[in-house]
Design an enzyme around this catalytic site. Structure first.
Site, PDB file in Angstrom:
ATOM      1  N   ALA A  27      -7.083  -2.067 -14.732  1.00 23.50           N
ATOM      2  CA  ALA A  27      -8.292  -1.239 -14.855  1.00 23.50           C
ATOM      3  C   ALA A  27      -9.496  -1.862 -14.185  1.00 23.50           C
ATOM      4  CB  ALA A  27      -8.576  -1.016 -16.345  1.00 23.50           C
ATOM      5  N   ARG A  33     -14.249   5.911  -5.028  1.00 27.99           N
ATOM      6  CA  ARG A  33     -14.168   7.337  -4.681  1.00 27.99           C
ATOM      7  C   ARG A  33     -14.740   8.246  -5.777  1.00 27.99           C
ATOM      8  NH1 ARG A  33      -7.927   6.742  -2.971  1.00 27.99           N
ATOM      9  NH2 ARG A  33      -8.207   4.844  -4.199  1.00 27.99           N
ATOM     10  N   GLY A  96      -6.704  -6.444  -5.469  1.00 26.59           N
ATOM     11  CA  GLY A  96      -5.458  -5.678  -5.366  1.00 26.59           C
ATOM     12  C   GLY A  96      -4.674  -5.673  -6.664  1.00 26.59           C
ATOM     13  N   THR A  97      -3.749  -4.711  -6.761  1.00 31.70           N
ATOM     14  CA  THR A  97      -2.998  -4.519  -8.009  1.00 31.70           C
ATOM     15  C   THR A  97      -2.083  -5.715  -8.322  1.00 31.70           C
ATOM     16  OG1 THR A  97      -1.467  -3.197  -6.683  1.00 31.70           O
ATOM     17  CG2 THR A  97      -3.043  -1.999  -8.021  1.00 31.70           C
TER      18      THR A  97
HETATM   19  C1  UD1 Z   1      -1.715   2.523  -6.519  1.00 27.78           C
HETATM   20  C2  UD1 Z   1      -0.410   2.035  -5.912  1.00 27.78           C
HETATM   21  C3  UD1 Z   1       0.306   3.216  -5.254  1.00 27.78           C
HETATM   22  C4  UD1 Z   1       0.554   4.283  -6.270  1.00 27.78           C
HETATM   23  C5  UD1 Z   1      -0.745   4.696  -6.964  1.00 27.78           C
HETATM   24  C6  UD1 Z   1      -0.444   5.605  -8.127  1.00 27.78           C
HETATM   25  C7  UD1 Z   1      -0.713  -0.278  -5.164  1.00 27.78           C
HETATM   26  C8  UD1 Z   1      -1.008  -1.178  -4.027  1.00 27.78           C
HETATM   27  N1  UD1 Z   1      -0.696   1.017  -4.913  1.00 27.78           N
HETATM   28  O1  UD1 Z   1      -2.517   3.014  -5.441  1.00 27.78           O
HETATM   29  O2  UD1 Z   1       1.548   2.779  -4.700  1.00 27.78           O
HETATM   30  O3  UD1 Z   1       1.149   5.410  -5.654  1.00 27.78           O
HETATM   31  O4  UD1 Z   1      -1.428   3.540  -7.477  1.00 27.78           O
HETATM   32  O5  UD1 Z   1      -1.627   6.085  -8.700  1.00 27.78           O
HETATM   33  O6  UD1 Z   1      -0.453  -0.766  -6.255  1.00 27.78           O
HETATM   34  N2  UD1 Z   1      -6.841  -2.251  -9.960  1.00 27.78           N
HETATM   35  C9  UD1 Z   1      -7.172  -3.468 -10.506  1.00 27.78           C
HETATM   36  N3  UD1 Z   1      -7.513  -4.466  -9.681  1.00 27.78           N
HETATM   37  C10 UD1 Z   1      -7.511  -4.356  -8.330  1.00 27.78           C
HETATM   38  C11 UD1 Z   1      -7.162  -3.100  -7.772  1.00 27.78           C
HETATM   39  C12 UD1 Z   1      -6.825  -2.074  -8.620  1.00 27.78           C
HETATM   40  O7  UD1 Z   1      -7.173  -3.629 -11.724  1.00 27.78           O
HETATM   41  O8  UD1 Z   1      -7.815  -5.325  -7.662  1.00 27.78           O
HETATM   42  C13 UD1 Z   1      -6.500  -1.141 -10.853  1.00 27.78           C
HETATM   43  C14 UD1 Z   1      -7.399   0.067 -10.688  1.00 27.78           C
HETATM   44  O9  UD1 Z   1      -8.486   0.016 -11.614  1.00 27.78           O
HETATM   45  C15 UD1 Z   1      -6.466   1.234 -10.987  1.00 27.78           C
HETATM   46  C16 UD1 Z   1      -5.093   0.695 -10.628  1.00 27.78           C
HETATM   47  O10 UD1 Z   1      -5.208  -0.702 -10.533  1.00 27.78           O
HETATM   48  O11 UD1 Z   1      -6.506   1.573 -12.355  1.00 27.78           O
HETATM   49  C17 UD1 Z   1      -4.605   1.276  -9.308  1.00 27.78           C
HETATM   50  O12 UD1 Z   1      -5.529   0.918  -8.303  1.00 27.78           O
HETATM   51  P1  UD1 Z   1      -6.000   1.930  -7.175  1.00 27.78           P
HETATM   52  O13 UD1 Z   1      -6.928   1.229  -6.286  1.00 27.78           O
HETATM   53  O14 UD1 Z   1      -6.412   3.207  -7.756  1.00 27.78           O
HETATM   54  O15 UD1 Z   1      -4.611   2.109  -6.402  1.00 27.78           O
HETATM   55  P2  UD1 Z   1      -4.103   3.343  -5.553  1.00 27.78           P
HETATM   56  O16 UD1 Z   1      -4.672   3.277  -4.202  1.00 27.78           O
HETATM   57  O17 UD1 Z   1      -4.291   4.601  -6.309  1.00 27.78           O
HETATM   58 CA    CA Z   2      -5.289   5.132  -8.166  1.00 29.92          CA
END
Ligand code: UD1
Ligand code: CA
Length: 473
Positions: A27, A33, A96-97
């Site tokens: 989160a 966006r 990143g995730t």
């Molecule tokens: C991500 C997935 C994608 C998937 C999609 C589904 C990755 C690289 N991509 O893309 O394959 O189809 O979700 O919805 O995993 N977050 C963090 N820290 C970070 C970045 C993100 O906690 O450094 C959290 C965000 O708050 C969010 C979640 O991870 O809740 C997903 O991140 P987001 O940037 O929305 O990823 P997507 O581009 O949607």
């Molecule tokens: Ca997302």
């Protein structure tokens, strides 16, 4: 899913393994966006921030620990907006995730099984989580879905035999990969033992310069590990909210799910797409809810309750067969059986309407008890009062409950007749059976059975000169 031995979950019934289930919720992303000062996961979907929905499903899955990764600037809001025992994990910079999951790993014991959920995907169902957890615990499990429009999602790439060969993010995908409809939901599960070394090998050589969690799929396959997919039954479950258009879509999907549950229990919804169930709703048989009704908090409806268009109810209990006509606003109140309320009535917190009470248009009731059979049919304000059985409140009657410094109570006995335009200055007591004449200002207590008149006597002046228009000079 069953829980065995108290706090541990059964991850795989086949393998008979007992492992703690630790859920990591991502989160910490900024959610650019959304174009908002509020971090994305705190935008609400019906009654809860999207993160709250994800936490709820993790709780329902009986997680032994819930680790939510947030940015440090979000921590206060996160604590304020969520419920339950959460281990808050800080990710200083959203790199990143994959990087986010890595931050949570140190708080998790070596023998655990990890389920990763996206904090921006609030529609995932418990059934799907149960399905992930019943896969082989020695594999990496990814939840996927087939979307008609997969734009923005990571695509599941499969080889000629149909086996997963990796996940490619939309921005890194080739044109032909972008044509793939099967997407990564973001929900994944694996043992910590499998996960940790894979996370350590992530790099950020991709379009966004981030450590992608999705890259662990390719890395797992290279290491000869097993990757499995679970496809969500309902593609809507995987909706990830990145902007306010998707936020509104999620709200409608969840509203429709709740509406369908109510309809299956015997509630008629005149149009489920114009219904806003923002709370916990319990309804008896044969209730009927017209369009544009908003229900918030705990709403309990008896049998055969009907709610007219445009009503807003927040923490309200309504008895059997009561009719709430159009555009009533009712908050923290209890309404008995066989009552009629509205159209356009406002019932404010602390109000109790006993059975067979009738409250009509432009009537406001606040912190008052109206006993059985009270009628206030039009234009009245009843505040901090108690009205006995079958009291009749005339149009324009007002309790003056506030003297500029404090509030005072008005206690009215049974069967009192309150004439039109009575001003009742509190503190005040009126005995049962009394009659307050129309237009009276009642400033001192009135005994039972008497007529109280508190107004200037009418005078009739026959010799008088009507005002004359001044002539323009
Ligand atoms: C991500 C997935 C994608 C998937 C999609 C589904 C990755 C690289 N991509 O893309 O394959 O189809 O979700 O919805 O995993 N977050 C963090 N820290 C970070 C970045 C993100 O906690 O450094 C959290 C965000 O708050 C969010 C979640 O991870 O809740 C997903 O991140 P987001 O940037 O929305 O990823 P997507 O581009 O949607
Ligand atoms: Ca997302």
């Amino acid at each position: 899913m069953r829980s065995v031995g108290g706090s541990y979950n059964v991850i795989s019934l086949n393998a008979g393994l007992l492992m703690p289930l630790e859920v990591i919720i991502l989160a910490a992303g900024q959610g650019k966006r959304m174009h908002s000062r509020t971090p994305k996961v705190f935008h609400r979907v019906l009654d809860k921030p999207m993160l709250g929905h994800v936490i709820s499903v993790a709780q329902q899955a009986r997680a032994d620990g819930i680790h939510t990764v947030v940015g440090s600037q979000m921590l206060d809001l996160a604590k304020q907006e969520t419920e339950g025992a959460i281990n808050w994990v800080l990710q200083e910079e959203p790199k990143g995730t994959g990087h986010a999951v890595l931050q949570a790993i140190p708080s998790i014991s070596e023998d655990s099984h990890v389920l990763v959920l996206n904090g921006d995907a609030p529609l995932i169902k418990l059934d799907t989580i149960t399905a992930i957890l019943s896969e082989d615990p020695n594999s990496l499990v990814v939840v996927t879905a087939e979307l008609p429009d997969p734009t923005g999602y990571g695509r599941i790439v499969r080889d000629e035999r149909g086996l997963v060969s990796g996940i490619v993010e939309h921005r890194d995908a080739t044109r032909s990969q972008r044509g793939l409809k099967e997407v990564n939901s973001g929900a994944m599960a694996a043992s910590v033992r499998m996960l940790r070394p894979l996370l350590d090998r992530l790099n950020c050589s991709n379009a966004q310069g981030e450590y992608y969690l999705t890259d662990i799929v390719g890395l797992a396959l290279e290491a000869g590990l097993q990757v499995r997919t679970v496809q969500a039954d309902d593609p809507e479950e995987v909706l990830g909210i990145n902007d306010r258009v998707q936020l509104a879509q999620a709200e409608r999907i969840l509203a429709r799910r709740r509406a369908e549950t109510l309809m299956k229990q015997g509630v008629t919804l005149r149009d489920p797409s114009r219904f806003d169930p923002r709370g916990n709703i319990t309804a008896g048989l044969d209730c009927s809810i017209d369009i544009n009704v908003v229900l918030e908090g705990e709403v309990i409806l008896g049998e055969g309750v009907s709610i007219g268009p445009g009503c807003v109810l927040r923490d309200v209990e309504v008895g059997d067969r009561t009719r709430l006509h159009e555009y009533c606003v009712i908050e923290s109140a209890r309404i008995g059986s066989d009552c009629r309320v509205g159209p356009i009535a406002r019932i404010r917190p602390g109000s109790v309407l006993e059975d067979e009470v009738s409250v009509g248009n432009f009537v406001e009731i606040k912190a008052s008890k109206l006993k059985q059979g009270v009628r206030a049919s039009h234009l009245a304000y009843i505040g901090d009062a108690e009205l006995g059985t079958e009291v009749n409140v005339g149009a324009g009657a007002i309790t003056c409950n506030f003297d500029g410094a404090s509030k005072h109570r008005t206690i009215i006995g049974d069967k009192v007749f309150i004439g039109t335009n009575c001003t009742m200055v509190a503190p005040l007591r009126v005995g049962s059976g009394a009659f307050l004449a129309a237009g009276s200002t009642i400033t001192s207590d009135v005994a039972g059975e008497v007529l109280a008149v508190g107004r200037a006597r009418q005078r009739v002046i026959s010799r008088w000169t009507p005002p004359q228009r001044r002539k323009k000079s």
